[in-house]
Enzyme design. Structure first.
Site, short mmCIF file in Angstrom:
data_model
loop_
_atom_site.label_atom_id
_atom_site.label_comp_id
_atom_site.label_asym_id
_atom_site.label_seq_id
_atom_site.Cartn_x
_atom_site.Cartn_y
_atom_site.Cartn_z
N ASP A 177 -6.94 -0.61 6.44
CA ASP A 177 -7.33 -1.78 7.24
C ASP A 177 -6.09 -2.66 7.37
O ASP A 177 -6.00 -3.75 6.81
CB ASP A 177 -8.46 -2.50 6.50
N SER A 178 -5.13 -2.15 8.11
CA SER A 178 -3.79 -2.75 8.10
C SER A 178 -3.53 -3.59 9.34
O SER A 178 -4.28 -3.53 10.31
CB SER A 178 -2.75 -1.63 8.06
N GLY A 209 0.81 -1.22 0.00
CA GLY A 209 0.00 0.00 0.00
C GLY A 209 0.84 1.27 0.00
O GLY A 209 0.47 2.28 -0.61
N ASP A 236 -0.64 -4.21 12.46
CA ASP A 236 -0.07 -3.23 13.39
C ASP A 236 1.20 -2.59 12.80
O ASP A 236 1.73 -3.08 11.80
CB ASP A 236 0.22 -3.92 14.72
#
Ligand code: SAM
Length: 283
Positions: free
Chosen positions: A155-156, A138, A158
């Site tokens: 929406d990853s 991304g 950590d």
């Protein structure tokens, strides 16, 4: 013999779920992917031993990461989801007939394949004709992106391992560049509770706050994430999540939700004093 999945939530605190059976275990180029079955939380997926989602409580995270923005700008048509290979955020977005395009940029194709095979409850809308899946980092995608989006959802995982770059100032700056003037950035913003999570949360907030004219946090109660108290970031060039909340317009979509509702939208932005202090420290 009993089998338990255990995650360290803090140096002195752990969280465990009794496992019925392990249904998938593979190491990808990026991370260890495991899927388990349990009585209490149903099927659940972990990456490198960290909880990503459970069948029982994923609705909370996926509703909160999508509908909050849609209710502030119901005219959103073009969406970028970064991470989110399980498909849960995409599933919620496909409920809106008004959304025309959903680009999903996931670094790890094996997460998508495993989710498609073992977690249809989140992944079943990844085949929607409006969804385009791109397998890439991304951070690199937004660096060279020529598209303009109305909504970006981060929406990853950590902020370590493959997810680290998605918490950097460069990343947020590039997101700002590719958002339309009415665009909104939503990110999973870590937890304010345990020490290390709170520091990661503050670091992310400082960078987003310095990048966007409007930057707020909202909260949800997610039982299987560290402390159960989770934050999301809402950033925009134009819209305030409360003053510009289009509750009547959102209600007209007629969507069924299990967690998100109009009252909760407003309440979620009311933060406890200790969280306000943590945020104020970096603003
Ligand atoms: N709800 C989850 C949580 O916070 O626990 C996030 C779930 S989702 C499975 C996270 C996804 O982000 C993973 O599939 C991971 O492969 C993906 N990811 C991590 N770093 C990435 C990057 N740099 N670019 C794109 N996707 C990334």
């Amino acid at each position: 013999m009993e089998l338990w999945f255990t995650e360290n939530h803090a140096p002195g605190a752990r969280f465990s779920i009794k496992v019925e059976k392990q249904v998938y275990s593979q190491k990808s180029e990026y991370q260890q992917i495991d899927i388990f079955d349990s009585k209490e939380f149903g099927r659940f997926m972990t990456l490198d031993g960290y909880m990503m989602l459970t069948q029982r409580d994923e609705f909370i995270y996926h509703e909160m990461i999508t509908h909050t923005a849609m209710a502030v700008n119901p005219k959103i048509q073009k969406v970028l989801v970064i991470g989110g290979g399980d498909g849960g955020a995409v599933r919620e977005l496909t409920k809106y007939q008004s959304i025309q395009t959903i680009h999903l940029v996931e670094i790890d194709e094996m997460v998508i394949e495993a989710s498609k095979k073992y977690m249809p409850f989140t992944s079943d809308k990844l085949n929607d004709p409006r969804v385009l899946i791109m397998i890439c980092d991304g951070l690199r995608y937004v660096r060279s992106c020529k598209e303009a989006y109305d909504l970006i959802i981060v929406d990853s995982t950590d902020p370590f391992g493959p997810g680290e770059g998605l918490f950097t100032k460069e990343f947020y700056g590039n997101c700002e560049d590719i958002l339309s003037p009415e665009g909104i950035l939503i990110n999973q913003h870590e937890s304010p509770f345990y020490g290390e999570d709170a520091l990661a949360m503050q670091r992310a907030h400082k960078r987003i706050y310095e990048t966007f004219p409007i930057s707020k946090c909202y909260q949800a109660h997610i039982p299987t994430y560290p402390s159960g108290h989770w934050l999301f970031g809402f950033a925009s060039k134009k819209y305030d999540p409360i003053n510009d909340f289009k509750e009547e317009e959102w209600t007209k979509f007629g969507l069924e939700t299990k967690y998100y509702n109009r009252e909760l939208h407003k309440g979620a932005f009311c933060l406890p004093n200790y969280v306000k202090e943590l945020l104020n420290e970096v603003e």
